[in-house]
Design a protein around this motif. Structure first.
Motif, PDB file in Angstrom:
ATOM      1  N   ASP A 198       0.871  -1.185   0.000  1.00 43.04           N
ATOM      2  CA  ASP A 198       0.000   0.000   0.000  1.00 43.04           C
ATOM      3  C   ASP A 198       0.904   1.229   0.000  1.00 43.04           C
ATOM      4  O   ASP A 198       1.808   1.331   0.842  1.00 43.04           O
ATOM      5  CB  ASP A 198      -0.863  -0.059   1.278  1.00 43.04           C
TER       6      ASP A 198
ATOM      7  N   HIS B  66      -5.496  -3.973   5.822  1.00 36.46           N
ATOM      8  CA  HIS B  66      -5.625  -3.233   7.073  1.00 36.46           C
ATOM      9  C   HIS B  66      -5.549  -4.187   8.254  1.00 36.46           C
ATOM     10  O   HIS B  66      -6.389  -5.060   8.407  1.00 36.46           O
ATOM     11  CB  HIS B  66      -6.952  -2.449   7.104  1.00 36.46           C
TER      12      HIS B  66
ATOM     13  N   GLU C 212       1.071   6.918   6.684  1.00 39.69           N
ATOM     14  CA  GLU C 212       0.472   7.731   5.626  1.00 39.69           C
ATOM     15  C   GLU C 212      -0.071   9.079   6.097  1.00 39.69           C
ATOM     16  O   GLU C 212      -1.273   9.252   6.285  1.00 39.69           O
ATOM     17  CB  GLU C 212      -0.624   6.949   4.894  1.00 39.69           C
TER      18      GLU C 212
ATOM     19  N   GLU D 190       2.370   7.953   1.344  1.00 37.57           N
ATOM     20  CA  GLU D 190       2.306   6.709   2.128  1.00 37.57           C
ATOM     21  C   GLU D 190       3.357   5.712   1.658  1.00 37.57           C
ATOM     22  O   GLU D 190       3.600   5.584   0.459  1.00 37.57           O
ATOM     23  CB  GLU D 190       0.923   6.060   1.950  1.00 37.57           C
TER      24      GLU D 190
END
Ligand code: MG
Ligand code: MG
Length: 254
Positions: free
Chosen positions: A111, A181, A207, A238
């Motif tokens: 991510d 997550h 982030e 991020e």
């Protein structure tokens, strides 16, 4: 519960992270006046398919109960903070666009996000982008065994506020691994002596989201797009980071 990763897990996360980094680099090179956010999304999906990676944002369930996220990327322009939906919007000179992108590859997630100027931007807007990226790098430097998580958060907040910008509170970073997550939440504000003690094998998506005006945000009627309450510009950077015995390793480094 914070899931610690083995060296083998981190090696696999490095591969997922590098796919994210490669695709973000391609997207960065495509940003210019006249381009639509939807065309950037199409490129991201094609590049994902070529690499056998799954774009994890696509069809992500809506926490507010609305429709799932329709894009592979979040494309957030100007006062949009995060979760902008890619589509027909045409980028113009002076805009900024945050592209947030995540994949799942062979069971592990990556991510990352960056904010890109479209052509020439106002110098104060350019400074917002620079300070946001600097706050991310400074936060990452604190991602080492023995520090508390709050040291990352407070370092980001200090740098942002020292430079006259505000830090979004409602959206935060997160643990990452087999899921996009995971625990723990990684706020971009707060006290250095709070939060869990960082350990080798933790993997975090850090982030910061910085605003030129108020830190307050609202969500638009589409149930996704988060914008600043005062309409001033916002930036977002991020990286996915692994905490190793010698300190942080950026898995999504471009
Ligand atoms: Mg992201
Ligand atoms: Mg994230």
């Amino acid at each position: 519960m914070i899931i610690l990763k083995t060296r083998d897990d981190i090696a696999r996360m490095r591969v997922a992270g590098q796919i994210v980094a490669q695709i973000l680099s391609i997207l960065e090179s495509k940003v210019k006046p006249g381009v639509t956010t939807g065309s950037l999304n199409t490129i991201a999906e094609e590049e994902c398919r070529k690499r056998g990676a799954i774009p994890v944002f696509k069809n992500y369930p809506n926490p507010r109960g609305g429709r799932p996220f329709p894009g592979a990327i979040c494309a957030s322009v100007n006062e949009e903070v995060v979760h902008g939906i890619p589509g027909k919007r045409v980028l113009k000179e002076g805009d900024i666009i945050s592209i947030d992108f995540g994949v799942l590859f062979e069971g592990f997630a990556g991510d990352s996000a960056l904010t890109i100027p479209v052509g020439d931007v106002d110098p104060e807007v350019a400074r917002l982008l620079q300070v946001t990226e600097e706050s991310l790098i400074r936060g990452i430097q604190q991602a080492r065994p023995g520090n508390r998580l709050g040291k990352i958060s407070s370092t980001i907040q200090d740098w942002a506020e020292k430079n006259g910008f505000s830090v979004v509170r409602e959206y935060v970073g997160h643990g990452i691994g087999r899921n996009m997550h995971e625990d723990p939440p990684v706020p971009n504000y707060g006290r250095a002596d709070r939060g869990p003690v960082l350990k080798e094998g933790m993997t975090l998506a850090i982030e910061p989201m910085l605003n030129m005006g108020t830190h307050k945000v609202i969500t638009k009627i589409d149930d996704w797009t988060v914008v600043t309450q005062d309409g001033k510009y916002s930036a977002h950077f991020e990286h996915t980071v692994a905490i190793t015995s010698h300190g942080p390793e950026i898995l999504t480094l471009r």
